[in-house]
Design an enzyme around this catalytic site. Sequence first.
Site, PDB file in Angstrom:
ATOM      1  CD  GLU A   1      -2.884   0.013   2.693  1.00 18.47           C
ATOM      2  OE1 GLU A   1      -2.585  -0.962   3.556  1.00 18.47           O
ATOM      3  OE2 GLU A   1      -3.415   1.078   2.895  1.00 18.47           O
TER       4      GLU A   1
ATOM      5  NE  ARG B   1       2.975  -8.393  10.080  1.00 20.79           N
ATOM      6  CZ  ARG B   1       2.634  -7.537   9.230  1.00 20.79           C
ATOM      7  NH1 ARG B   1       1.839  -8.002   8.069  1.00 20.79           N
ATOM      8  NH2 ARG B   1       3.172  -6.421   9.014  1.00 20.79           N
TER       9      ARG B   1
ATOM     10  CE  LYS C   1       1.583   2.875   7.470  1.00 17.60           C
ATOM     11  NZ  LYS C   1       2.016   1.503   7.003  1.00 17.60           N
TER      12      LYS C   1
HETATM   13  P1  ATP Z   1       2.893  -2.097   7.866  1.00 20.22           P
HETATM   14  O1  ATP Z   1       1.497  -1.992   8.731  1.00 20.22           O
HETATM   15  O2  ATP Z   1       4.062  -2.693   8.909  1.00 20.22           O
HETATM   16  O3  ATP Z   1       3.284  -0.918   6.997  1.00 20.22           O
HETATM   17  P2  ATP Z   1       1.429  -3.835   5.726  1.00 20.22           P
HETATM   18  O4  ATP Z   1       0.975  -4.974   5.663  1.00 20.22           O
HETATM   19  O5  ATP Z   1       0.411  -2.536   5.935  1.00 20.22           O
HETATM   20  O6  ATP Z   1       2.671  -3.627   6.829  1.00 20.22           O
HETATM   21  P3  ATP Z   1       1.777  -3.474   3.228  1.00 20.22           P
HETATM   22  O7  ATP Z   1       2.276  -2.099   2.432  1.00 20.22           O
HETATM   23  O8  ATP Z   1       0.380  -3.860   2.968  1.00 20.22           O
HETATM   24  O9  ATP Z   1       2.346  -3.366   4.648  1.00 20.22           O
HETATM   25  O10 ATP Z   1       2.510  -4.491   2.899  1.00 20.22           O
HETATM   26  C1  ATP Z   1       3.122  -5.159   1.544  1.00 20.22           C
HETATM   27  C2  ATP Z   1       3.252  -6.600   1.691  1.00 20.22           C
HETATM   28  O11 ATP Z   1       4.457  -6.581   2.653  1.00 20.22           O
HETATM   29  C3  ATP Z   1       2.272  -7.416   2.026  1.00 20.22           C
HETATM   30  O12 ATP Z   1       2.077  -8.519   1.608  1.00 20.22           O
HETATM   31  C4  ATP Z   1       2.570  -7.431   3.478  1.00 20.22           C
HETATM   32  O13 ATP Z   1       1.918  -8.806   3.838  1.00 20.22           O
HETATM   33  C5  ATP Z   1       4.033  -7.565   3.509  1.00 20.22           C
HETATM   34  N1  ATP Z   1       4.632  -7.382   4.682  1.00 20.22           N
HETATM   35  C6  ATP Z   1       4.240  -6.283   5.734  1.00 20.22           C
HETATM   36  N2  ATP Z   1       4.966  -6.446   6.672  1.00 20.22           N
HETATM   37  C7  ATP Z   1       5.416  -7.511   6.734  1.00 20.22           C
HETATM   38  C8  ATP Z   1       6.405  -8.303   7.467  1.00 20.22           C
HETATM   39  N3  ATP Z   1       6.840  -7.853   9.033  1.00 20.22           N
HETATM   40  N4  ATP Z   1       7.017  -9.521   7.341  1.00 20.22           N
HETATM   41  C9  ATP Z   1       6.612  -9.960   6.112  1.00 20.22           C
HETATM   42  N5  ATP Z   1       5.861  -9.393   5.170  1.00 20.22           N
HETATM   43  C10 ATP Z   1       5.318  -8.269   5.445  1.00 20.22           C
HETATM   44 MG    MG Z   2      -1.373  -3.597   4.388  1.00 20.54          MG
HETATM   45 MG    MG Z   3       1.831  -0.690   5.228  1.00 18.62          MG
END
Ligand code: ATP
Ligand code: MG
Ligand code: MG
Length: 593
Positions: free
Chosen positions: A32, A277, A287
Amino acid sequence: SMFKSGFLAEVYNEKPVGSPGVDRIVTRFPPEPNGFLHLGHSKAIAVNFGFAEYHDGDCYLRYDDTNPAREEEKYFTAIADMIRWLGFKPVKTTHSSDYFDRLYELAEDLIRRDGAYVCHCSKSEIAQQRGGGKGAIPRYACSHRDRPVDESLSEFRAMRDGEYGPQEALLRMKQDLESDNPQMWDLTAYRVIAPRKSDAEEKTDSEMADNEIGVHYRTGNKWKIYPTYDFTHCLVDSLEGVTHSLCTTEFETARTSYNWLCDKLGVYRPMQREFGRLKLSGTVLSKRKIMALISNGHVRDWDDPRLYTLIALRRRGVPPGAILSFVNGLGVSKATTTIEVKKFEQSVRQYLELAVSRLMVVLDPIPVIIDNIPEDHLEMVELPFSKDPEFGSHHVPFTRKVYIDRSDFRETSSKDFFRLTPGTSVGLLKVPFSITATSFEKDPNSGLVTLIHARYEKPEEGAKFKKPKSYIHWIADCPSLNSPIKATVRNYNPLFTCDNPDTHPDGFLSVMNPHSEEIFPNAMIDIGLHEIIRKAPWPRANSEAAPADDLKVSPETVRFQGMRVAYFCLDRDSSADSVVLNRIVSLKEDAKK
Ligand code: ATP
Ligand code: MG
Ligand code: MG
């Protein structure tokens, strides 16, 4: 390799999946664009890009940009940069928003198939229907669920046309309220994210600022309604011919709805599989928390080297290869892996040990006058860049005046101290003979030693030289060779005083380490630095050919080991006449805090 055996090999063996007409593996990395990537994301990047690469397939970078209220242009660029920095190249870059028209058609189709309805319930009403909230009662369907298809269709068009404001109407999927899985309880497919048309028209242009609710970075004012993750992700996977939709385990329960939607619409259904994860302890990644650190002045920005965002790790000098080898070493399974940042640093240290050249860096210099060496004495000493002869060597001057580190001198000798004290000898790395301190001077105010006098222990003709117990690093004063190179060094220590800032009962801001950054304003580097800069892929002012844009690698690629001190890189605050170094990691885990 993490693809040869284990979870990802099993996922591969569940084939054949093959999307229509495409007989190859297709994956996607779907961030995202609402924040900077962090170390956790590098696992998802390595898994998605690596899996495709390993099986000779394609991986797309797909910006999952379905929430205009939270997305900003700077994040798009930063995400693409970091993927490239890690060494991956998306076969193509797409956006969920590329499919807004097609998704809208599919939503109408879903309504026609009696798979969705427009609902006007409030958030709390919906929570109650789902059996949640205070005084929870069993789940039940709302009155809109059974409205005629034609009515939902015209209401959905009214949503599209701006006749409803946020929260006034939703498109909900007609799933299975009997299911045990909350992800099947009539999830939202579309919501209104823009003021109602009549309200918007009353606003002047200046009131409708950029990035205001409902103005999408790519599609502008075109849409008042936006599809949710649950509606978008599986359908875009399907439209793009993704074979393996690899995501993290919090989406495990969402797999049922993923499959349900594809099947209900009769479209190609990719295979969603979930891996654990990567969680980091000893720091914060969210964030909101990083923003609080910045606004409270605990760190300077998103790329502050004390953070674990990828831009911060890059600036700090951590090589992308070290991140990939760390992630690879963890392996991939369904279990969440919690790793202490110290463990990560250990892995970076191991990587750097074989990868970088060595120089001498004196953090806190004290001058030493070697009285029995003549004023004009200049001798060149050869210093190998590494234990590995492939790295070659360089020459540094040795003169009557040298600088050593304050920590290598003590005013009185003791049994457990083998470096310089009055009356004892120490070797200067690669200098033929040792020196013995004879006297020292102190600043009466600060009590700090300001100058040491010493004697060079060059033996008389025929006499034997007694090897010193230990060797220390040093840098000679030699203005004609521009030695030493002066520098400001920034040492980074843990940002927090405990290993669980994320879950600390008093909150992460209560456990800040006041010494997370130590500055050494008078540090010195040996003149071998010039050669390391020359060899690094860093654009230089007077280089003949300007490097191509995508080769414009930054100062952090100038990395080296300061012998006996730490690993360093140039910081981007360096300029032609001032060198700023970041400490990447100390040489040993138990280095002082
Ligand atoms: P955050 O809230 O930490 O920003 P998110 O899930 O909102 O994480 P996204 O931008 O949606 O972040 O992430 C893109 C991809 O990265 C998704 O497929 C998510 O599952 C993966 N991802 C995010 N954080 C992790 C993590 N800590 N370990 C492995 N994969 C991750
Ligand atoms: Mg997300
Ligand atoms: Mg994110």
